[in-house]
Scaffold this active site. Structure first.
Site, short mmCIF file in Angstrom:
data_model
loop_
_atom_site.label_atom_id
_atom_site.label_comp_id
_atom_site.label_asym_id
_atom_site.label_seq_id
_atom_site.Cartn_x
_atom_site.Cartn_y
_atom_site.Cartn_z
N MET A 13 -2.44 9.84 -4.97
CA MET A 13 -1.77 10.23 -6.21
C MET A 13 -2.38 9.48 -7.39
O MET A 13 -1.77 9.37 -8.46
CB MET A 13 -0.26 9.97 -6.12
CG MET A 13 0.42 10.81 -5.05
SD MET A 13 2.17 11.16 -5.36
CE MET A 13 2.86 9.51 -5.39
N GLU B 216 -7.24 -1.40 -4.43
CA GLU B 216 -8.11 -1.80 -3.32
C GLU B 216 -7.69 -1.18 -1.99
O GLU B 216 -8.53 -0.93 -1.12
CB GLU B 216 -8.15 -3.33 -3.22
CG GLU B 216 -9.11 -3.88 -2.19
CD GLU B 216 -10.54 -3.37 -2.33
OE1 GLU B 216 -11.16 -3.10 -1.28
OE2 GLU B 216 -11.03 -3.21 -3.46
N HIS C 246 -6.58 1.93 -1.55
CA HIS C 246 -7.25 3.24 -1.51
C HIS C 246 -8.75 3.07 -1.27
O HIS C 246 -9.35 3.81 -0.49
CB HIS C 246 -7.08 3.98 -2.85
CG HIS C 246 -5.66 4.28 -3.23
ND1 HIS C 246 -5.03 3.66 -4.29
CD2 HIS C 246 -4.75 5.14 -2.69
CE1 HIS C 246 -3.80 4.14 -4.39
NE2 HIS C 246 -3.60 5.02 -3.44
N GLN D 58 5.23 7.74 6.70
CA GLN D 58 4.46 8.90 6.25
C GLN D 58 3.36 9.25 7.24
O GLN D 58 3.18 10.41 7.60
CB GLN D 58 3.85 8.59 4.88
CG GLN D 58 2.83 9.61 4.41
CD GLN D 58 2.26 9.27 3.04
OE1 GLN D 58 2.88 9.52 2.03
NE2 GLN D 58 1.09 8.66 3.01
#
Length: 280
Positions: free
Chosen positions: A30, A35, A37, A153
């Site tokens: 999003m 870091e 990601h 998730q």
């Protein structure tokens, strides 16, 4: 790095890449890249011919009154970070291209979606499963990368992939932390200096829980100890959950077993933070 905004074009590019035998590694985000990601992207670069990152603040995973409007967005800075890593494609769709007028199809992973965060964020995982399903259909990755910080998730996405026969390998990478242990998160940007300092208690409580479990303490006593630690931190406004759970079912664990999920969700000021540790 090529920026693609139209789902149809992204799908055509991906189809051609797969036809040529190229492996695609995909990181859905999003934005507000940190870091955590970037570590997923580096891993994807090692394991695939082509790396595609998407940036899309997905409205269907935010409940009414949540932070959709104020969720941090800085696409230009994100682009710089992605260019520095030399990814191949950035998929940057707008809301209308993914949810046009009349859109009415959603994916619900029953059971797992109703536990932990699902209790406090109704509809959240319906939105997550739906957008990830759509992105997988558009990007057609061989592998997709997620962080362990969002443990629930990743469990839900694995279940969806298995149940709906997606040809995608889900790779969950270790949580990346600040030097003081706080799990990296785009929402950390909301914290003021005092709140940021206060947030370090989350990892301390998880590590204490891990220590106690490894010493043979009962899960229920570990839960009580974690709650005690949080109650002594004055800036914590709400403890949504904190305890010992089964890493496959997300049910609360009351007796000793071989593997545990220590998981926490709480609010410091207006900011909701989550974190977890796996204990074996």
């Amino acid at each position: 790095m090529e920026v693609i905004r139209i789902p149809r074009i992204m799908r055509e590019i991906s189809k051609e890449l797969r036809f040529k035998g190229k492996s695609i590694g995909f990181i859905p985000t999003m934005g507000a890249l940190h870091e955590g990601h970037l570590s997923l992207i580096r891993r994807a670069k090692e394991e695939n011919d082509i790396v595609i990152v998407s940036i899309f603040v997905n409205p269907t995973q935010f409940a009414q009154g949540e932070d959709y409007e104020k969720y941090p967005r800085d696409v230009e800075l994100d682009k710089e970070k992605l260019e520095a890593l030399a990814i191949d494609y950035l998929f940057l769709p707008d809301v209308n291209s993914l949810y046009p007028e009349g859109y009415s199809t959603y994916v619900v992973v029953e059971g797992l979606s109703d536990k932990l965060c699902g209790i406090f964020r109704p509809g959240h995982f319906r939105g997550v499963a739906t957008i990830v399903c759509k992105l997988f259909n558009i990007v057609k990755p061989l592998r997709a990368y997620f962080g362990q910080k969002d443990y629930q998730q990743s469990l839900i996405i694995r279940r969806m992939v298995e149940d709906l026969n997606f040809d995608v390998e889900i790779i969950v990478c270790p949580t990346v932390r600040e030097q003081d242990g706080l799990a990296m998160s785009s929402r950390n940007l909301y914290l003021n200096e005092k709140e940021r300092q206060s947030a370090t208690v989350i990892y301390k409580a998880l590590k204490e829980g891990e220590r106690l479990l490894n010493e043979g303490e009962k899960p229920l006593d570990v839960k009580l100890k974690m709650h005690e630690i949080f109650k002594n931190e004055p800036l914590i406004r709400e403890i949504q959950y904190a305890g010992v759970y089964d890493p496959l079912t997300l049910e609360e664990v009351k007796e000793r077993q071989n593997k545990y999920l220590l998981a926490v969700a709480l609010k410091i000021g207006d900011t909701r933070l989550i974190d977890n540790l796996i204990v074996e």
